[in-house]
Design an enzyme around this catalytic site. Structure first.
Site, PDB file in Angstrom:
ATOM      1  N   SER A  78       0.802  -1.233   0.000  1.00 24.31           N
ATOM      2  CA  SER A  78       0.000   0.000   0.000  1.00 24.31           C
ATOM      3  C   SER A  78       0.829   1.274   0.000  1.00 24.31           C
ATOM      4  O   SER A  78       0.301   2.338  -0.334  1.00 24.31           O
ATOM      5  CB  SER A  78      -0.927   0.026   1.217  1.00 24.31           C
ATOM      6  OG  SER A  78      -1.878  -0.998   1.126  1.00 24.31           O
ATOM      7  N   HIS A 152      -0.546   4.655   9.257  1.00 22.43           N
ATOM      8  CA  HIS A 152      -0.452   3.520   8.331  1.00 22.43           C
ATOM      9  C   HIS A 152      -0.145   4.014   6.915  1.00 22.43           C
ATOM     10  O   HIS A 152      -0.307   5.201   6.613  1.00 22.43           O
ATOM     11  CB  HIS A 152      -1.773   2.744   8.366  1.00 22.43           C
ATOM     12  CG  HIS A 152      -1.594   1.270   8.185  1.00 22.43           C
ATOM     13  ND1 HIS A 152      -2.139   0.582   7.132  1.00 22.43           N
ATOM     14  CD2 HIS A 152      -0.945   0.350   8.933  1.00 22.43           C
ATOM     15  CE1 HIS A 152      -1.829  -0.700   7.243  1.00 22.43           C
ATOM     16  NE2 HIS A 152      -1.102  -0.874   8.321  1.00 22.43           N
ATOM     17  N   HIS A 304      -6.193 -10.324   4.327  1.00 27.17           N
ATOM     18  CA  HIS A 304      -4.927 -10.994   4.666  1.00 27.17           C
ATOM     19  C   HIS A 304      -5.182 -12.214   5.552  1.00 27.17           C
ATOM     20  O   HIS A 304      -4.422 -13.177   5.527  1.00 27.17           O
ATOM     21  CB  HIS A 304      -3.985 -10.030   5.391  1.00 27.17           C
ATOM     22  CG  HIS A 304      -3.255  -9.095   4.486  1.00 27.17           C
ATOM     23  ND1 HIS A 304      -2.439  -9.518   3.475  1.00 27.17           N
ATOM     24  CD2 HIS A 304      -3.217  -7.734   4.446  1.00 27.17           C
ATOM     25  CE1 HIS A 304      -1.923  -8.467   2.846  1.00 27.17           C
ATOM     26  NE2 HIS A 304      -2.385  -7.380   3.415  1.00 27.17           N
ATOM     27  N   ASP A 341      -6.042   0.513  -3.781  1.00 22.32           N
ATOM     28  CA  ASP A 341      -4.597   0.652  -3.993  1.00 22.32           C
ATOM     29  C   ASP A 341      -3.998  -0.607  -4.629  1.00 22.32           C
ATOM     30  O   ASP A 341      -2.957  -0.547  -5.258  1.00 22.32           O
ATOM     31  CB  ASP A 341      -3.880   1.019  -2.691  1.00 22.32           C
ATOM     32  CG  ASP A 341      -4.281   0.133  -1.529  1.00 22.32           C
ATOM     33  OD1 ASP A 341      -5.187  -0.727  -1.681  1.00 22.32           O
ATOM     34  OD2 ASP A 341      -3.686   0.292  -0.445  1.00 22.32           O
ATOM     35  N   HIS A 419      -1.196  -9.742  -1.157  1.00 22.63           N
ATOM     36  CA  HIS A 419      -1.920  -8.917  -2.125  1.00 22.63           C
ATOM     37  C   HIS A 419      -1.939  -9.627  -3.468  1.00 22.63           C
ATOM     38  O   HIS A 419      -1.132 -10.518  -3.726  1.00 22.63           O
ATOM     39  CB  HIS A 419      -1.225  -7.559  -2.308  1.00 22.63           C
ATOM     40  CG  HIS A 419      -1.248  -6.727  -1.063  1.00 22.63           C
ATOM     41  ND1 HIS A 419      -0.568  -5.550  -0.953  1.00 22.63           N
ATOM     42  CD2 HIS A 419      -1.886  -6.907   0.116  1.00 22.63           C
ATOM     43  CE1 HIS A 419      -0.778  -5.024   0.236  1.00 22.63           C
ATOM     44  NE2 HIS A 419      -1.574  -5.840   0.910  1.00 22.63           N
TER      45      HIS A 419
HETATM   46 ZN    ZN Z   1      -2.290  -5.301   2.761  1.00 24.01          ZN
END
Ligand code: ZN
Length: 455
Positions: A78, A152, A304, A341, A419
């Protein structure tokens, strides 16, 4: 008047384009569904409104397909993917809003065991301007809102520049006007900051073990700069104007939406929609307009873990936040963009009958289950990789797979699902939204936001 004359007259009225470009949009709201790839969007639609319905996001009339690879990786994290949107520059995985040559160098642990020592050095790349900074410099108000820690990767890529996303304590410093480490490109600071993870902003103590080893209380420093600091939904609701820092969890991220709602009266965290509404109310008081980023950040975290139910519930919360924004803004002067993203490895598989719950086992129209080659049922949603891969597949039941904590099965066994490297979708509506079409590299989104704002 013919078209050329109209254009010439307009050009003259605008004083030419040499100083600043003509803008379509006074305001931009950029919504990010972290990890909300195409299959996640479809599954969210099936979850919320069924096959024939549409998400609010899908009702936006303009769309584009976005390539998400980073400078050094086919599959991005990200940090560079969000920073591509905010800066127009391709950078390496883990790097936030820095030049392409910046190497990712992880922070090391401080005396308390937290990753508090920033190992990014001044000779390791150079900061590149973000759309939030450019909007601020043009006199607009700016904000970043997220359900993750405020430090983050996604929110950080709007207001910070650093060689590694994990350097959260150093990222927080960059948002504090007048303090050591401040990112001066933010002018008098980001007007609206909301998210979780107060520990990165407050000193280490026995009761704040994830706190800052340098003893700084950034919430107090921001208070001295005129910020109102709030930590609960009810205190946020009372704010009517001015700058705000909202940190709604002592450490780590805000709750998943499913858990936030389940807490009932014990819940103290605002919803993403409530944060979005408040941010718009505050930022829109500036007659010169605003830039706001809103992230549904925990869609990614549940993916995840291959916990589809929490992921889809958080994606619905983002969709509700988009609906909230659409209900508050004037699309004649406001551009709304919704994208992701990066993708994940979740897929919609089997031939479930129309109307079958997307979280359920794959079923036929008569309610019977479809089976694998060993005669065992399977779920519609599965992942390419992740934690839940038994040596021998279990015989699953609907009760099991529909439970809140069920983790969908995976093809390859990994501790945490990765991802996906696939392209993602972008949706847009409002002033200047016509420029979003076709297949675009993620870095091109920055230029289109910039153009729309006339920056
Ligand atoms: Zn992630």
């Amino acid at each position: 008047m013919n078209k050329t004359l109209v254009c010439t007259a307009l050009f003259a009225a605008l004083g030419g384009l040499s100083q600043a470009q003509a803008s379509d949009a006074k305001n931009v709201i950029l919504f990010i569904g972290d990890g909300m790839g195409p299959s996640v969007l479809t599954a969210t639609r099936l979850f919320k409104v069924g096959e024939e319905g549409n998400l609010e996001i899908m009702s936006l009339p303009r769309s584009a397909r976005i390539k998400t690879f980073s400078h050094d990786a086919q599959t991005t994290d990200s940090a560079p993917s969000m920073a591509a949107y905010t800066t127009g520059v391709k950078m390496n995985n883990e790097v936030i809003a820095m030049s392409s040559d910046t190497k990712a160098v992880a922070p090391s642990k401080d005396a308390n065991g937290n990753k508090g020592i920033n190992n990014c050095t001044g000779d390791n790349g150079t900061p590149v301007p973000t759309i939030l900074e450019l909007a601020k410099a043009a006199g607009k108000s700016v904000g970043a809102v997220t359900t993750t820690e405020l430090t983050h990767a996604t929110p950080a890529a709007t207001y910070a520049h650093i060689c590694h996303r994990d350097a959260a304590y150093a990222i927080a410093e960059q948002a504090v006007p007048g303090g050591a480490g401040f990112n001066a490109a933010l002018g008098d600071g980001v007007d609206v900051l909301m998210g979780g993870g107060a520990n990165h902003w407050t000193p280490y103590s026995a009761s704040n073990k994830g706190g800052r080893a340098d003893g700084r209380d950034l919430t107090a420093e921001l208070g001295a700069q005129g910020y109102q600091y709030v930590t609960t939904q009810s205190d946020l609701a009372k704010i009517e104007s001015g700058k705000v820092l909202g940190l709604f969890s002592a450490k780590s991220h805000l709750d998943y939406e499913l858990d936030r709602v389940a807490k009932g009266a014990a819940n103290t965290q605002p919803s993403l929609s409530e944060m979005t509404a408040k941010a718009i109310d505050l930022l829109s008081q500036n007659s010169q307009g605003y830039f706001l980023m809103v992230e549904g950040g925990r869609i990614d975290h549940a993916l995840h873990a291959t916990n589809a139910k929490r992921s889809l519930t958080d994606a619905v919360a983002l969709d509700e936040a988009v609906k909230t924004a659409l209900g508050k803004v004037d699309l004649a002067d406001t551009l709304i963009v919704v994208t992701a993203d990066h993708d994940h490895t979740m897929t919609i598989n089997g031939y479930a009958a129309k109307g079958n719950p997307v979280l359920d086992l794959v079923k036929n129209g008569d309610g019977s289950t479809q089976h694998d080659v060993d005669g065992k049922p399977f779920t519609t949603l599965v992942f390419g990789n992740g934690p839940n891969r038994a040596d021998v597949r279990p015989t699953l039941t609907s009760d099991q797979v529909m439970a809140d904590d069920y983790l969908q099965e995976t093809g390859v066994k990994l501790g945490s699902e990765t991802h996906g490297g696939g392209d993602v979708m972008l949706f847009a509506d409002g002033a200047g939204s016509g420029r979003f079409k076709g297949t675009l590299d993620n870095t091109l989104v920055f230029g289109k936001l910039k153009e729309a704002l006339g920056l």
